[in-house]
Scaffold this active site. Structure first.
Site, PDB file in Angstrom:
ATOM      1  N   HIS A   1      39.785  40.836  37.359  1.00 17.88           N
ATOM      2  CA  HIS A   1      38.670  41.709  37.739  1.00 17.88           C
ATOM      3  C   HIS A   1      38.609  42.031  39.226  1.00 17.88           C
ATOM      4  CE1 HIS A   1      36.993  42.139  33.801  1.00 17.88           C
ATOM      5  NE2 HIS A   1      36.913  40.838  33.618  1.00 17.88           N
TER       6      HIS A   1
ATOM      7  N   ARG B   1      44.706  34.133  37.992  1.00 15.96           N
ATOM      8  CA  ARG B   1      44.421  34.717  36.674  1.00 15.96           C
ATOM      9  C   ARG B   1      45.138  36.048  36.565  1.00 15.96           C
ATOM     10  NH1 ARG B   1      38.559  35.807  33.832  1.00 15.96           N
ATOM     11  NH2 ARG B   1      38.167  37.177  35.604  1.00 15.96           N
TER      12      ARG B   1
ATOM     13  N   ASP C   1      32.206  36.907  29.019  1.00 19.76           N
ATOM     14  CA  ASP C   1      32.788  37.655  27.894  1.00 19.76           C
ATOM     15  C   ASP C   1      32.333  37.094  26.553  1.00 19.76           C
ATOM     16  OD1 ASP C   1      34.423  39.891  28.739  1.00 19.76           O
ATOM     17  OD2 ASP C   1      35.583  38.413  29.853  1.00 19.76           O
TER      18      ASP C   1
HETATM   19  O1  LIG Z   1      33.973  35.690  30.793  1.00 15.98           O
HETATM   20  C1  LIG Z   1      33.858  35.115  31.885  1.00 15.98           C
HETATM   21  O2  LIG Z   1      32.826  34.511  32.247  1.00 15.98           O
HETATM   22  C2  LIG Z   1      35.036  35.134  32.759  1.00 15.98           C
HETATM   23  O3  LIG Z   1      36.128  35.237  32.288  1.00 15.98           O
HETATM   24  C3  LIG Z   1      34.806  35.130  34.219  1.00 15.98           C
HETATM   25  C4  LIG Z   1      34.453  36.519  34.652  1.00 15.98           C
HETATM   26  O4  LIG Z   1      35.511  37.378  34.362  1.00 15.98           O
HETATM   27  C5  LIG Z   1      34.178  36.577  36.134  1.00 15.98           C
HETATM   28  O5  LIG Z   1      34.864  37.624  36.692  1.00 15.98           O
HETATM   29  C6  LIG Z   1      32.752  36.744  36.434  1.00 15.98           C
HETATM   30  O6  LIG Z   1      32.583  37.031  37.784  1.00 15.98           O
END
Ligand SMILES: O=C(O)C(=O)C[C@H](O)[C@@H](O)CO
Length: 266
Positions: free
Chosen positions: A48, A73, A178
């Site tokens: 991200h 990641r 998620d």
């Molecule tokens: O689902 C989640 O929680 C993650 O995988 C972490 C997020 O992707 C993270 O970027 C939140 O800032």
């Protein structure tokens, strides 16, 4: 020179929690600042944050002198991307949204050389071998590589036992944002059914002798998840820390509702 040891992989076998921080600025300069602060590990986010293989490489080089271990990641579990990341010197790789044991097995294969996997040989071109300074890299690389798979969907939770049982999966990391969003709770992981999934995934992972981690920037969540058995917890996000500090600082001088006055003169 010897193959660099992966201290994070070794520490996962111990019982003390490992505290981590999410590193989202996608620059070596910010990553190096984080690496000086004493966290056990930092998540350099290629999913991200706006990272590419070269920007991830720059961050690995910037944090190399420090004890904070970089977990990288990947944006997804593509074997070709994994090859590039490992060649750049990633030792601990996290892959998002792993939902089946079959996917997990494919990731293990991507991290291993034939006959145990499908990783291509970069040899002296790669930072992983320290440009051939590490002898016998092909035979020994797997010993210091660490694979963390993310479970962050209802299907992943259902298959957690099979995923955690895959030989070569070192740890499971739960993605609460998620998971809760996929369950219809729009990022609210405090919902009882989400908490139930988190707890069951931790218990299942531990039952298979693997370490479990999670992202929990709120202290009460982090403490609860460590009580439930999480071994490595990301307790902060660097971008959020900066923003919160900036907002709090400004609020000491101006009410938050008051609009900013942009002036080019003094
Ligand atoms: O689902 C989640 O929680 C993650 O995988 C972490 C997020 O992707 C993270 O970027 C939140 O800032």
């Amino acid at each position: 020179m010897d193959l660099p040891i992966n201290p994070f992989k070794a520490a996962l076998r111990r019982s003390e929690p490992l505290y981590g921080i999410w590193a989202g600025f996608a620059t070596p300069y910010a990553a190096e600042i984080i690496a000086t602060t004493g966290y056990d590990w930092m998540l350099v986010d290629g999913e991200h944050a706006p990272n590419t293989v070269p920007t991830l490489l720059g961050q690995l080089q910037a944090v190399a002198p420090y004890a904070t271990h970089p977990v990288v990641r990947a944006v997804h579990g593509d074997a070709v991307l994994i090859k590039q990341l490992l060649d750049a010197g990633v030792q601990t790789l996290m892959v998002p949204m792993v939902e089946t044991a079959e996917q997990a097995r494919a990731l293990v294969q991507a991290m291993r050389y034939p006959p145990y996997g499908i990783r291509g040989v970069g040899g002296g071109l790669t930072r992983a071998t320290r440009w051939d300074a590490v002898p016998d890299y092909i035979r020994t690389a797997h010993e210091q590589l660490c694979l963390i798979v993310q479970i962050e969907s209802r299907l992943g939770v259902e298959n957690a036992a099979e995923i955690a049982a895959v030989e070569g999966v070192d740890a499971v990391f739960i993605g609460p944002a998620d998971l809760s969003t996929g369950m219809g709770h729009a990022g609210d992981a405090s919902q009882p059914e989400v908490q139930d999934c988190i707890r069951r995934t931790i218990e299942t992972t531990l039952a298979h002798g693997k370490a479990c981690g999670i992202l929990a920037p709120r202290e009460e969540d982090a403490r609860r998840y460590t009580d439930w058995g999480c071994r490595f917890v990301a307790v902060a996000i660097d971008i959020s820390l900066m923003r919160q500090a900036a907002v709090a600082n400004l609020a000491r001088y101006r009410a938050p509702s008051q609009p900013a006055i942009v002036s080019t003169t003094y």
